[in-house]
Structure formats: C-alpha cells, structure tokens
Design an enzyme around this catalytic site. Structure first.
Site, PDB file in Angstrom:
ATOM      1  CG  LEU A 131     -33.275  20.834  19.539  1.00  6.89           C
ATOM      2  CD1 LEU A 131     -32.142  21.837  19.682  1.00  6.89           C
ATOM      3  CD2 LEU A 131     -32.796  19.623  18.747  1.00  6.89           C
ATOM      4  CG  ASN A 132     -36.611  20.141  26.632  1.00  8.22           C
ATOM      5  OD1 ASN A 132     -35.449  19.900  26.928  1.00  8.22           O
ATOM      6  ND2 ASN A 132     -37.557  20.362  27.515  1.00  8.22           N
TER       7      ASN A 132
ATOM      8  N   GLY B  94     -23.164  24.644  15.727  1.00  7.27           N
ATOM      9  CA  GLY B  94     -23.893  23.471  16.219  1.00  7.27           C
ATOM     10  C   GLY B  94     -24.364  23.713  17.639  1.00  7.27           C
TER      11      GLY B  94
ATOM     12  CD1 TRP C 117     -23.090  18.753  11.316  1.00  8.58           C
ATOM     13  CD2 TRP C 117     -22.652  16.680  10.612  1.00  8.58           C
ATOM     14  NE1 TRP C 117     -21.745  18.660  11.127  1.00  8.58           N
ATOM     15  CE2 TRP C 117     -21.449  17.396  10.696  1.00  8.58           C
ATOM     16  CE3 TRP C 117     -22.620  15.349  10.185  1.00  8.58           C
ATOM     17  CZ2 TRP C 117     -20.219  16.844  10.371  1.00  8.58           C
ATOM     18  CZ3 TRP C 117     -21.400  14.793   9.860  1.00  8.58           C
ATOM     19  CH2 TRP C 117     -20.225  15.536   9.955  1.00  8.58           C
TER      20      TRP C 117
ATOM     21  N   GLY D   1     -33.947  21.212  10.301  1.00 12.07           N
ATOM     22  CA  GLY D   1     -32.657  21.850   9.990  1.00 12.07           C
ATOM     23  C   GLY D   1     -32.362  23.019  10.905  1.00 12.07           C
TER      24      GLY D   1
ATOM     25  CD  GLU E 246     -32.104  15.728  19.377  1.00 15.64           C
ATOM     26  OE1 GLU E 246     -32.549  16.697  20.000  1.00 15.64           O
ATOM     27  OE2 GLU E 246     -32.568  15.333  18.297  1.00 15.64           O
ATOM     28  N   GLY E 247     -27.646  18.276  21.635  1.00 17.88           N
ATOM     29  CA  GLY E 247     -26.876  18.865  22.736  1.00 17.88           C
ATOM     30  C   GLY E 247     -25.775  17.918  23.151  1.00 17.88           C
TER      31      GLY E 247
HETATM   32  C1  LIG Z   1     -25.418  11.804  13.058  1.00 23.18           C
HETATM   33  C2  LIG Z   1     -25.869  13.186  13.389  1.00 23.18           C
HETATM   34  C3  LIG Z   1     -27.164  13.575  13.151  1.00 23.18           C
HETATM   35  C4  LIG Z   1     -27.583  14.888  13.419  1.00 23.18           C
HETATM   36  N1  LIG Z   1     -28.870  15.265  13.124  1.00 23.18           N
HETATM   37  C5  LIG Z   1     -29.229  16.587  13.241  1.00 23.18           C
HETATM   38  C6  LIG Z   1     -30.523  17.036  12.788  1.00 23.18           C
HETATM   39  O1  LIG Z   1     -31.364  16.254  12.361  1.00 23.18           O
HETATM   40  N2  LIG Z   1     -30.783  18.374  12.841  1.00 23.18           N
HETATM   41  C7  LIG Z   1     -29.891  19.289  13.315  1.00 23.18           C
HETATM   42  O2  LIG Z   1     -30.201  20.479  13.320  1.00 23.18           O
HETATM   43  N3  LIG Z   1     -28.664  18.884  13.758  1.00 23.18           N
HETATM   44  C8  LIG Z   1     -28.308  17.563  13.716  1.00 23.18           C
HETATM   45  N4  LIG Z   1     -27.062  17.141  14.142  1.00 23.18           N
HETATM   46  C9  LIG Z   1     -26.100  18.139  14.584  1.00 23.18           C
HETATM   47  C10 LIG Z   1     -25.804  18.109  16.074  1.00 23.18           C
HETATM   48  O3  LIG Z   1     -26.893  18.586  16.813  1.00 23.18           O
HETATM   49  C11 LIG Z   1     -24.522  18.932  16.295  1.00 23.18           C
HETATM   50  O4  LIG Z   1     -23.459  18.174  15.755  1.00 23.18           O
HETATM   51  C12 LIG Z   1     -24.258  19.235  17.760  1.00 23.18           C
HETATM   52  O5  LIG Z   1     -25.171  20.212  18.225  1.00 23.18           O
HETATM   53  C13 LIG Z   1     -22.834  19.737  18.006  1.00 23.18           C
HETATM   54  O6  LIG Z   1     -22.507  20.749  17.107  1.00 23.18           O
HETATM   55  P1  LIG Z   1     -21.127  20.693  16.299  1.00 23.18           P
HETATM   56  O7  LIG Z   1     -20.991  19.349  15.680  1.00 23.18           O
HETATM   57  O8  LIG Z   1     -21.102  21.884  15.416  1.00 23.18           O
HETATM   58  O9  LIG Z   1     -20.010  20.799  17.411  1.00 23.18           O
HETATM   59  P2  LIG Z   1     -19.457  22.141  18.059  1.00 23.18           P
HETATM   60  O10 LIG Z   1     -20.587  22.990  18.510  1.00 23.18           O
HETATM   61  O11 LIG Z   1     -18.447  22.739  17.136  1.00 23.18           O
HETATM   62  O12 LIG Z   1     -18.705  21.561  19.322  1.00 23.18           O
HETATM   63  C14 LIG Z   1     -17.404  20.959  19.276  1.00 23.18           C
HETATM   64  C15 LIG Z   1     -17.006  20.592  20.695  1.00 23.18           C
HETATM   65  O13 LIG Z   1     -16.984  21.777  21.486  1.00 23.18           O
HETATM   66  C16 LIG Z   1     -17.747  21.585  22.645  1.00 23.18           C
HETATM   67  N5  LIG Z   1     -18.296  22.845  23.087  1.00 23.18           N
HETATM   68  C17 LIG Z   1     -19.153  23.671  22.424  1.00 23.18           C
HETATM   69  N6  LIG Z   1     -19.440  24.739  23.168  1.00 23.18           N
HETATM   70  C18 LIG Z   1     -18.754  24.607  24.334  1.00 23.18           C
HETATM   71  C19 LIG Z   1     -18.632  25.369  25.521  1.00 23.18           C
HETATM   72  N7  LIG Z   1     -19.313  26.523  25.690  1.00 23.18           N
HETATM   73  N8  LIG Z   1     -17.803  24.933  26.497  1.00 23.18           N
HETATM   74  C20 LIG Z   1     -17.112  23.775  26.362  1.00 23.18           C
HETATM   75  N9  LIG Z   1     -17.205  22.988  25.277  1.00 23.18           N
HETATM   76  C21 LIG Z   1     -18.018  23.394  24.269  1.00 23.18           C
HETATM   77  C22 LIG Z   1     -18.834  20.621  22.221  1.00 23.18           C
HETATM   78  O14 LIG Z   1     -19.450  20.005  23.340  1.00 23.18           O
HETATM   79  C23 LIG Z   1     -18.021  19.650  21.367  1.00 23.18           C
HETATM   80  O15 LIG Z   1     -17.350  18.746  22.216  1.00 23.18           O
HETATM   81  C24 LIG Z   1     -26.659  15.811  13.945  1.00 23.18           C
HETATM   82  C25 LIG Z   1     -25.341  15.400  14.231  1.00 23.18           C
HETATM   83  C26 LIG Z   1     -24.956  14.111  13.966  1.00 23.18           C
HETATM   84  C27 LIG Z   1     -23.543  13.693  14.279  1.00 23.18           C
END
Ligand SMILES: Cc1cc2nc3c(=O)[nH]c(=O)nc-3n(C[C@H](O)[C@H](O)[C@H](O)COP(=O)(O)OP(=O)(O)OC[C@H]3O[C@@H](n4cnc5c(N)ncnc54)[C@H](O)[C@@H]3O)c2cc1C
Length: 387
Positions: free
Chosen positions: A242-243, A140, A165, A133, A366-367
């Site tokens: 994550l890496n 994210g 998530w 988590g 994963e980024g």
């Molecule tokens: C099916 C699924 C499983 C997952 N499993 C895990 C898990 O096990 N553990 C865990 O911790 N997380 C998990 N995640 C979360 C996942 O790592 C995040 O969704 C991801 O890091 C993106 O975060 P966010 O969804 O909040 O998007 P945001 O961070 O809100 O980003 C939204 C958009 O903005 C863009 N963006 C963000 N910053 C910038 C910037 N500086 N410049 C330009 N664009 C930018 C992003 O690339 C994206 O296109 C999971 C997600 C999914 C969908």
C-alpha cells in the site's frame, strides 16, 4: 500567460529522461484515453484488457520494479506517469497502480522465483492483469480484523472469506489475497477460475466509473502450498504494498488537479459574463491564484518525496503526508474549478466533475484522509489514536 507548472519552473526539477517519459505517457493518454474516457465513465465500462496491453507496450506497468520484464525506472519517473494517467482519469491511474504497485509489487517483493517468473513478465507486458484483495466488507481502515482465513489441509491451503471494493477484480488473471492463518496474515496468489473463487462487480458507483471494482468470494478455494507468497508474514506484507501505491497517488492526484485547473483557466478566458471574460474578474483571479499555489506546492512535495524514495530514505509517514495533502488539495481544486464552469461544470463535456467525483474515491482508498491524519498525529506526538 504561463502555465501553472511553469509558474513553479517544475520542469527544471526533472531530468531529460523523466521529461521524455512524462511526454510519452501524455501522448498515449491523448491518443488512447482522453478521446474516450468520458464515454467509458458514463457507460461505467472500461476496456481494461486492451488498455493494459497498450500501457504495457510503453512500459508503465510495474515500471519502478527491476527485472522480469519491468522497466526499472526511478520513483519520480513512475510518479510522473501516474500524474499523466490521472490527468486523463483516476480510474486509469488506479488500473496501473493496482497492477504495478499492489499486485506486481507483492509478487516482486514477497514471491518465490517461480511465482515471479510465472506472473511478472506477462503482467509487465499487460497480457495478464492482477488485483489486490485486502479490504473486506466489515474491515477497511482496520485490516487487522480481517475474517478471510487460509487453513492447511494436507499439503494444500483452503481459503474462505470475502474481499470487497477490489480494483481490477473481474478483469484479473490473478488475485493477491491476504488471509488470516495460524502463522499470522499471509498472501496467496489465486488464479482466476480456481474452483470456489467467484467475482462480482460493484454496480451503481458514481465515482471511478471508468474502473472495475469487484467483490471476491472465496468459498473453499483449494490452493497448493506454492500459491503462498513466501516472503510476506503479518500485516507488514500488504501494508508495504500500500505504501508503494500511495506514493503514486501523491503525484496522480496532482494530475487530476492540473487537468481541472487548465480546463478552468481556458474556460474562464472564453466565457463572457457581464460583458467581460470571466478570467478578468478579481474574484476569478483569486480562485485561480489560490489553486495554482496549492497545485505548485503539491507538485514540489511530490518531487521531494520522489527524490527521497530514490535515495531509499522515504518513510511511511512522509508518504501519508503526501497522500493526505495532495488528495485533499486536488479535491478542493476540482470543486473550485467546477464553480468556475458554472452549469457546464456538471456535465461530462468537461473533465472537471469527473475528476471531482473520482477524487472522492481516491480520498478514501489507500488509507482514508482520517487514517493518514492519525498516522501523522502518532508521528508528531508518539501517541497512537487509532483505537
Ligand atoms: C473505488 C475503490 C477502489 C478500491 N480498491 C481497493 C483494492 O483494490 N483493494 C483493496 O483491498 N481495497 C480497495 N478499496 C477499499 C479501500 O481501501 C477502503 O474503502 C478504505 O480502506 C476504507 O475502508 P472502508 O470503506 O471499510 O471504511 P471504514 O474503515 O469503515 O471507515 C469509515 C469512516 O471511518 C473513518 N475511520 C476509520 N477508522 C477511524 C478512526 N480510528 N478514527 C476516526 N475515523 C476513522 C474512516 O476514515 C472513514 O471516514 C477500494 C475502495 C474504493 C472506494
């Protein structure tokens, strides 16, 4: 006719042991996963506990870790296992990645001896499942903003916050939870059922439906000091995990792409349009050739990064390059294969649309692709453009 992997003589890059491991995982997928995965996807369910035991019995859970019941395999072997699992479904590879590279790796790398003894052998065997988590509803891509806190109260820690998530969340026996403390970000092992710890599944997904995704709510969760991971301080702890998981995706995404391409080649050979096989048209052959090229390049990159990892020389930027390229190209391949299947391509009778929508999640977790582009941009220019 040759297969897309034979075009690049891919197997010549692998040792005999690596090929055997790949074949073993492929057999398990053919027997235990492929016949059922479209049904699981359609129902939005996964028999995670049974699958974890099956996958544990063939040694793929935490297979790249040493000791504590883990198989101690090389990076390429682990990558090939991810490739085969994701050729079946990205959700299965996600289960294994989160278990082995996120939850188990965090304990293996940062845990106390007692924590390792308590969790790792059972997790390697698939008797216990873990989740990781880090992401929160409002943070994210930028985990540094996390709001989940852990405060000392006497000899205990009290955790408050929400994680979102989280793969494997509701089927986990233990959650590795990252929280802000007075001494920076620290990791905690939160056993399922701890008072104040509740888990709610995310519903209505149209991607990674054969995977459990959950919200973790921590409301005054009291843990002993022994629940903290002693070896992780700051965000480098979770980012190190994550890496590891991203490396598996470099291979895994190519597995999904390969399954799509093999499906499309077979379909194009059988399907007649304008009184000839679809495969006999030049436009079709150009699509297939372009996809085979990207697949081959992605596989070569994956093995190259795997060999660097085995030599202890792989950098996070190189993992970003692999994740960015291979997921992006896998998604393109899946979409192009979908066009070759015409209307049939939108049904679950074929795996292509399932891989395509799954890869949308893989592109984000994963980024995101944008974040990996920024990592590479920083590496190339020396200028960080995240903020
Ligand atoms: C099916 C699924 C499983 C997952 N499993 C895990 C898990 O096990 N553990 C865990 O911790 N997380 C998990 N995640 C979360 C996942 O790592 C995040 O969704 C991801 O890091 C993106 O975060 P966010 O969804 O909040 O998007 P945001 O961070 O809100 O980003 C939204 C958009 O903005 C863009 N963006 C963000 N910053 C910038 C910037 N500086 N410049 C330009 N664009 C930018 C992003 O690339 C994206 O296109 C999971 C997600 C999914 C969908």
């Amino acid at each position: 006719m040759i297969t897309p992997t034979a075009l690049f003589a891919f197997d010549t890059l692998l040792t005999e042991e690596e090929r055997e491991i790949r074949n073993t995982v492929r057999r398990v997928c053919d027997r235990e996963i492929r016949p059922y995965v479209a049904q699981w996807f359609e129902a939005g369910e996964l028999p995670a506990r049974e699958l974890a035991r099956t996958l544990g019995s063939v040694g793929v859970l935490g297979m790249h870790l040493d000791g504590y019941g883990c198989a101690g395999m090389g990076a390429v072997s682990y990558g090939l296992a991810c490739l085969e699992l994701e050729a079946a479904d990205s959700g299965l590879r996600s289960l294994v990645s989160v278990q082995g590279s996120l939850a188990m790796y965090a304990i293996w790398k940062y845990g106390s001896e007692e924590q390792k003894q308590e969790w790792l052998p059972a997790m390697a065997a698939g008797e216990r499942i873990g989740c990781f988590g880090l992401t929160e509803p409002d943070f994210g891509s930028d985990p540094a903003g996390m709001r989940t806190t852990a405060k000392r109260e006497g000899g205990d820690w009290v955790l408050n916050g929400t994680k979102m998530w989280i793969t494997n969340g509701s089927v986990s026996d233990v959650a590795v939870v990252w929280a802000r403390t007075d001494e920076g970000v620290r990791g905690f092992l939160v056993p399922a059922g701890t008072p104040g710890f509740t888990v709610n599944d995310v519903k209505h997904k149209i991607s990674l439906r054969a995977s459990v995704t959950s919200e973790l709510v921590l409301d005054g969760v009291r843990l002993p000091d022994a629940a903290m991971l002693p070896g992780a301080r700051g965000l480098s702890g979770p980012l190190g995990c994550l890496n590891e998981a991203r490396f598996g995706i470099v291979f895994g995404a190519m597995g999904a792409a390969l399954d799509c391409l093999e499906t499309a080649i077979a379909y194009a050979g059988d399907r007649e349009v304008f009184a000839k096989p679809l495969a006999s048209f030049q436009l079709t052959q150009e699509k297939l050739a372009d996809m085979a090229l990207e697949l081959g390049k992605g596989l070569l990159l994956a093995v190259h990064l795997g060999r660097l990892k085995e030599a202890g020389a792989l950098t996070p930027e190189q993992v970003s390059a692999g994740k960015l390229n291979n997921v992006r190209e896998a998604l393109e391949i899946a979409r192009k294969c979908r066009t070759l299947l015409g209307a049939s391509g939108i049904t679950l009778e074929y795996p292509v649309i399932r891989h395509s929508v799954n890869l949308e999640s893989v592109l984000t977790y994963e980024g995101t692709s944008e974040i990996h582009s920024l990592v590479l941009g920083k590496a190339l220019t020396g200028i960080a453009a995240f903020h």
